[in-house]
Write a protein that holds these residues in place. Structure first.
Motif, PDB file in Angstrom:
ATOM      1  N   ASP A 123     -19.630  -5.242 -10.770  1.00 16.25           N
ATOM      2  CA  ASP A 123     -20.864  -4.703 -11.350  1.00 16.25           C
ATOM      3  C   ASP A 123     -21.769  -5.793 -11.931  1.00 16.25           C
ATOM      4  O   ASP A 123     -22.839  -5.501 -12.441  1.00 16.25           O
ATOM      5  CB  ASP A 123     -20.546  -3.655 -12.409  1.00 16.25           C
ATOM      6  CG  ASP A 123     -19.732  -4.203 -13.569  1.00 16.25           C
ATOM      7  OD1 ASP A 123     -19.501  -5.436 -13.640  1.00 16.25           O
ATOM      8  OD2 ASP A 123     -19.307  -3.392 -14.410  1.00 16.25           O
ATOM      9  N   GLU A 169     -21.302  -7.569 -14.573  1.00 18.24           N
ATOM     10  CA  GLU A 169     -21.203  -7.672 -16.036  1.00 18.24           C
ATOM     11  C   GLU A 169     -20.497  -8.947 -16.476  1.00 18.24           C
ATOM     12  O   GLU A 169     -20.778  -9.483 -17.535  1.00 18.24           O
ATOM     13  CB  GLU A 169     -20.470  -6.456 -16.607  1.00 18.24           C
ATOM     14  CG  GLU A 169     -21.257  -5.172 -16.507  1.00 18.24           C
ATOM     15  CD  GLU A 169     -22.473  -5.162 -17.402  1.00 18.24           C
ATOM     16  OE1 GLU A 169     -22.370  -5.589 -18.565  1.00 18.24           O
ATOM     17  OE2 GLU A 169     -23.538  -4.729 -16.936  1.00 18.24           O
ATOM     18  N   ARG A 170     -19.540  -9.406 -15.681  1.00 18.86           N
ATOM     19  CA  ARG A 170     -18.775 -10.600 -16.026  1.00 18.86           C
ATOM     20  C   ARG A 170     -18.975 -11.654 -14.942  1.00 18.86           C
ATOM     21  O   ARG A 170     -18.666 -11.419 -13.777  1.00 18.86           O
ATOM     22  CB  ARG A 170     -17.287 -10.240 -16.143  1.00 18.86           C
ATOM     23  CG  ARG A 170     -16.439 -11.367 -16.707  1.00 18.86           C
ATOM     24  CD  ARG A 170     -14.947 -11.043 -16.639  1.00 18.86           C
ATOM     25  NE  ARG A 170     -14.538 -11.117 -15.232  1.00 18.86           N
ATOM     26  CZ  ARG A 170     -13.999 -10.125 -14.537  1.00 18.86           C
ATOM     27  NH1 ARG A 170     -13.777  -8.976 -15.089  1.00 18.86           N
ATOM     28  NH2 ARG A 170     -13.670 -10.273 -13.272  1.00 18.86           N
ATOM     29  N   SER A 210     -16.214 -13.020 -10.462  1.00 16.68           N
ATOM     30  CA  SER A 210     -17.142 -12.180 -11.222  1.00 16.68           C
ATOM     31  C   SER A 210     -16.765 -10.720 -10.987  1.00 16.68           C
ATOM     32  O   SER A 210     -16.107 -10.378 -10.006  1.00 16.68           O
ATOM     33  CB  SER A 210     -18.582 -12.433 -10.792  1.00 16.68           C
ATOM     34  OG  SER A 210     -18.739 -12.131  -9.431  1.00 16.68           O
ATOM     35  N   SER A 211     -17.197  -9.873 -11.899  1.00 16.17           N
ATOM     36  CA  SER A 211     -16.929  -8.439 -11.730  1.00 16.17           C
ATOM     37  C   SER A 211     -17.881  -7.870 -10.682  1.00 16.17           C
ATOM     38  O   SER A 211     -18.992  -8.378 -10.478  1.00 16.17           O
ATOM     39  CB  SER A 211     -17.082  -7.707 -13.059  1.00 16.17           C
ATOM     40  OG  SER A 211     -18.394  -7.827 -13.548  1.00 16.17           O
TER      41      SER A 211
END
Length: 81
Positions: A53, A55-56, A50-51
């Motif tokens: 932040d 977001e992903r 995952s990112s």
């Protein structure tokens, strides 16, 4: 080509991305994802983090074959069902 596919032990995956992949609706646990390479129908597995932040989400991509038909299975990695 079918728009849904019943993936053994994981449930129904729906055709996604213009007919290139099947996506599971619910996230899988990390243990479920780790078990995919042991399945006879799973040929290759790739996992992305995952990112930072958020977001992903973390995802997996698996090259699979069921009933003689190859397909790509994708899904999120998370808490699962």
């Amino acid at each position: 080509m079918n728009t849904t596919r019943n993936v053994p032990g994981l449930g129904i995956a729906r055709l996604d991305h213009g007919g290139l992949t099947y996506r599971l609706a619910e996230p899988l646990t990390i243990d479920e994802v780790a078990g995919l390479p042991r399945e006879a129908w799973c040929r290759r597995l790739t996992v992305t983090d995952s990112s930072a932040d958020g977001e992903r989400p973390a995802e997996f991509h698996a090259i699979c074959e069921l009933d003689g038909e190859p397909f790509v299975l994708v899904g999120r990695i998370g808490e699962g069902t």
